[in-house]
Design a protein around this motif. Structure first.
Motif, PDB file in Angstrom:
ATOM      1  N   SER A 113       0.816  -1.214   0.000  1.00 48.68           N
ATOM      2  CA  SER A 113       0.000   0.000   0.000  1.00 48.68           C
ATOM      3  C   SER A 113       0.858   1.276   0.000  1.00 48.68           C
ATOM      4  O   SER A 113       0.549   2.229  -0.717  1.00 48.68           O
ATOM      5  N   VAL A 114       1.935   1.274   0.771  1.00 48.43           N
ATOM      6  CA  VAL A 114       2.772   2.484   0.843  1.00 48.43           C
ATOM      7  C   VAL A 114       3.491   2.737  -0.477  1.00 48.43           C
ATOM      8  O   VAL A 114       3.653   3.887  -0.897  1.00 48.43           O
ATOM      9  N   THR A 115       3.931   1.669  -1.150  1.00 47.11           N
ATOM     10  CA  THR A 115       4.640   1.847  -2.430  1.00 47.11           C
ATOM     11  C   THR A 115       3.699   1.947  -3.629  1.00 47.11           C
ATOM     12  O   THR A 115       4.154   2.155  -4.749  1.00 47.11           O
ATOM     13  N   SER A 116       2.387   1.814  -3.399  1.00 46.51           N
ATOM     14  CA  SER A 116       1.437   1.794  -4.526  1.00 46.51           C
ATOM     15  C   SER A 116       1.446   3.091  -5.323  1.00 46.51           C
ATOM     16  O   SER A 116       1.125   3.093  -6.513  1.00 46.51           O
ATOM     17  N   HIS A 117       1.835   4.208  -4.691  1.00 50.27           N
ATOM     18  CA  HIS A 117       1.851   5.482  -5.429  1.00 50.27           C
ATOM     19  C   HIS A 117       2.940   5.506  -6.502  1.00 50.27           C
ATOM     20  O   HIS A 117       2.900   6.351  -7.395  1.00 50.27           O
ATOM     21  N   LEU A 118       3.902   4.584  -6.398  1.00 50.48           N
ATOM     22  CA  LEU A 118       4.951   4.504  -7.419  1.00 50.48           C
ATOM     23  C   LEU A 118       4.443   3.848  -8.695  1.00 50.48           C
ATOM     24  O   LEU A 118       5.002   4.050  -9.776  1.00 50.48           O
ATOM     25  N   TYR A 119       3.381   3.037  -8.594  1.00 47.60           N
ATOM     26  CA  TYR A 119       2.853   2.325  -9.751  1.00 47.60           C
ATOM     27  C   TYR A 119       1.637   3.042 -10.340  1.00 47.60           C
ATOM     28  O   TYR A 119       1.438   3.027 -11.553  1.00 47.60           O
ATOM     29  N   ILE A 120       0.806   3.640  -9.484  1.00 49.76           N
ATOM     30  CA  ILE A 120      -0.418   4.313  -9.937  1.00 49.76           C
ATOM     31  C   ILE A 120      -0.462   5.687  -9.282  1.00 49.76           C
ATOM     32  O   ILE A 120      -0.504   5.794  -8.051  1.00 49.76           O
ATOM     33  N   THR A 121      -0.454   6.728 -10.092  1.00 51.79           N
ATOM     34  CA  THR A 121      -0.353   8.084  -9.545  1.00 51.79           C
ATOM     35  C   THR A 121      -1.650   8.557  -8.895  1.00 51.79           C
ATOM     36  O   THR A 121      -1.615   9.291  -7.913  1.00 51.79           O
ATOM     37  N   SER A 122      -2.787   8.156  -9.419  1.00 53.43           N
ATOM     38  CA  SER A 122      -4.064   8.637  -8.889  1.00 53.43           C
ATOM     39  C   SER A 122      -4.408   7.949  -7.574  1.00 53.43           C
ATOM     40  O   SER A 122      -4.429   6.718  -7.495  1.00 53.43           O
ATOM     41  N   HIS A 123      -4.691   8.747  -6.556  1.00 54.06           N
ATOM     42  CA  HIS A 123      -5.047   8.217  -5.243  1.00 54.06           C
ATOM     43  C   HIS A 123      -6.302   7.348  -5.323  1.00 54.06           C
ATOM     44  O   HIS A 123      -6.366   6.247  -4.780  1.00 54.06           O
ATOM     45  N   THR A 124      -7.314   7.856  -6.009  1.00 55.40           N
ATOM     46  CA  THR A 124      -8.567   7.101  -6.134  1.00 55.40           C
ATOM     47  C   THR A 124      -8.366   5.827  -6.944  1.00 55.40           C
ATOM     48  O   THR A 124      -8.933   4.782  -6.612  1.00 55.40           O
ATOM     49  N   SER A 125      -7.540   5.898  -7.980  1.00 51.92           N
ATOM     50  CA  SER A 125      -7.287   4.705  -8.794  1.00 51.92           C
ATOM     51  C   SER A 125      -6.540   3.639  -8.004  1.00 51.92           C
ATOM     52  O   SER A 125      -6.766   2.443  -8.189  1.00 51.92           O
ATOM     53  N   ARG A 126      -5.649   4.062  -7.116  1.00 50.71           N
ATOM     54  CA  ARG A 126      -4.939   3.089  -6.278  1.00 50.71           C
ATOM     55  C   ARG A 126      -5.933   2.303  -5.430  1.00 50.71           C
ATOM     56  O   ARG A 126      -5.811   1.087  -5.279  1.00 50.71           O
ATOM     57  N   ALA A 127      -6.915   3.010  -4.880  1.00 49.04           N
ATOM     58  CA  ALA A 127      -7.924   2.322  -4.072  1.00 49.04           C
ATOM     59  C   ALA A 127      -8.727   1.355  -4.924  1.00 49.04           C
ATOM     60  O   ALA A 127      -8.997   0.215  -4.519  1.00 49.04           O
TER      61      ALA A 127
END
Length: 459
Positions: A356-370
């Motif tokens: 979860s913490v590294t997910s912003h490296l793969y998907i930039t959109s916060h909502t899309s990560r969820a």
């Protein structure tokens, strides 16, 4: 075209060819993946406004076979309406005079380095509880940043990093801190018939948000803060702001904002969605008799590019679930991990935190990560008999970390795109190299010290 863009384009074309020729998903599933990756690529590598690129990709999808309803339904997400209301409420905080009053009060009180840090920290924590959007809070802070940098010019970079990062850390304080929280809890309700109330999130998230906010402040201060005593002494010769009683407008704003927070907290009692409450209260604030903000001015306060970006990104993320892309990913995940036997909670805890913490490296959109990661982590939790409420909550907390690049967060982007450019990408990445592991460690420690004892034990 630069070499990086050329390489990215070639890689995307190779990936797309492989996707359509080698995978056994349906055509619309394959198209959904291709469009999702394209939207992220445009956001990272092109200079187009984020909202324009996201909506163009959605329209391209319609031309290639997706139903037209995808475009229209993208604006039906309650996170969209929550953000619209949040921007308007943020505008009321400013137009009513409350923001100026807070700025003046902090300016008068900032007579030392310690006071500056304490007051800025407390100010942002308060905003995190009354403005339900990271970008809305960042937008409200821009005039504060300008006022402070005019006074403490040597600390322009320090304040330009501190404010948006504290905004992001403040996202952990409450359920309305980010739209991804609402999306994640919606997925939890749909897939596991469990939920998290505003009050529960406040109890679980507020202590962590305060702790990680203090850690971030100390880290940024250590690296970037310069002595301010000389600047403060110089300013001390200026006349002190006179005290003024609260105006009628400020009193109205305080009452209505307080009522809004109360309605958010009491959601389990009245059963009205937080997005509906936010829109309703923002409309009441626009009433001519209330006279807090005009209709036209209220809508000028909304960042429509951001709204359309979130709408497009959410729609593209939802396609992955609608056309069974997530089912394929979940099936492959099960094949890889079904043989694992977890005898304690440390391993799944670390996996949830790291993913979860590294997910912003793969998907930039916060909502899309969820949209992408929460269903996968719910499947992971079911596979190993974990408490799904705990899995989703900790995943949402982990996804709130998004400091490595300006595009990782709209709050960072608002400050980064300021004409004065308070920080560089290199400086942000350097800071993230220190903060990211500290954030992970803080989550793990918080689990063993607090979360597992208040209903969030994984097993």
């Amino acid at each position: 075209m630069s070499y990086s863009k050329l390489i990215a384009t070639l890689l995307y074309l190779i990936f797309t060819i492989w996707l359509f020729l080698e995978t056994n998903m349906s055509y619309l599933g394959q198209l959904s993946v291709a469009l999702f990756i394209l939207s992220l690529g445009l956001f990272i590598f092109s200079k187009m406004p984020a909202g324009l690129s996201a909506m163009l990709v959605v329209c391209l999808g319609v031309l290639l076979g997706l139903p037209e309803s995808i475009l229209y339904e993208s604006l039906e997400e309650h996170v969209i309406w929550l953000m619209i209301g949040a921007f308007i409420i943020g505008g009321v905080v400013e137009t009513s005079g409350l923001l100026d009053r807070l700025i003046r009060w902090i300016e008068v009180k900032c007579t030392s380095e310690k006071r500056l840090n304490v007051l800025v920290f407390l100010f942002i924590q308060i905003l995190s509880l009354i403005i339900p959007s990271t970008s809305g809070r960042a937008a409200a802070l821009l005039p504060v940043y300008q006022a402070f940098t005019d006074r403490f010019s040597a600390n322009r970079r320090y304040l330009g990093l501190l404010m948006p990062i504290l905004v992001l850390m403040g996202t952990n304080l409450s359920l309305i801190g980010a739209g991804s929280h609402l999306i994640g809890i919606g997925l939890l309700e749909n897939q596991a018939d469990q939920s998290i109330t505003y009050l529960q999130f406040l109890i679980w998230g507020l202590p962590f948000g305060i702790v990680i906010g203090i850690i971030s402040l100390l880290m940024i201060k250590k690296i970037y803060m310069k002595p301010i005593e000389a600047e403060v002494t110089e300013k001390a010769m200026e006349p002190v702001h006179e005290k003024h009683p609260f105006s009628t407008k400020e009193k109205k704003a305080l009452v209505l904002i307080g009522l809004t927070v109360l309605l958010w907290i009491t959601e389990p009692v009245h059963q009205f969605d937080i997005a509906f409450i936010t829109i309703l209260m923002s409309l009441i604030m626009m009433l001519p008799k209330i006279d807090l903000i005009g209709w036209r001015e209220a809508f000028n306060r909304v960042s429509w590019s951001l709204i359309f970006f979130v709408a497009g990104a959410t729609a593209l993320g939802n396609l992955l679930a609608k056309y069974k892309v997530l089912d394929v990913i979940q099936h492959n995940l099960f094949k890889v991990m079904h043989h694992l036997e977890l005898t304690n909670t440390f391993v799944p805890l670390v996996l949830i935190v790291v993913i979860s913490v590294t997910s912003h490296l793969y998907i930039t959109s916060h909502t899309s990560r969820a949209v992408v990661f929460i269903p996968l982590l719910i499947v992971f939790g079911k596979m190993f008999g974990l408490n799904l409420t705990a899995v989703v909550f900790m995943a949402l907390i982990g996804m709130n970390y998004c400091l490595t690049f300006p595009v990782s967060s709209k709050a960072l982007l608002l400050f980064y795109e300021n004409k004065e450019k308070p920080f560089t990408i290199k400086q942000l990445m350097h800071l993230s190299m220190w903060l990211m592991p500290l954030y992970m460690i803080a989550m793990i420690v918080m689990y063993y010290v607090f979360w597992q004892h208040v209903g969030l034990a994984l097993k």
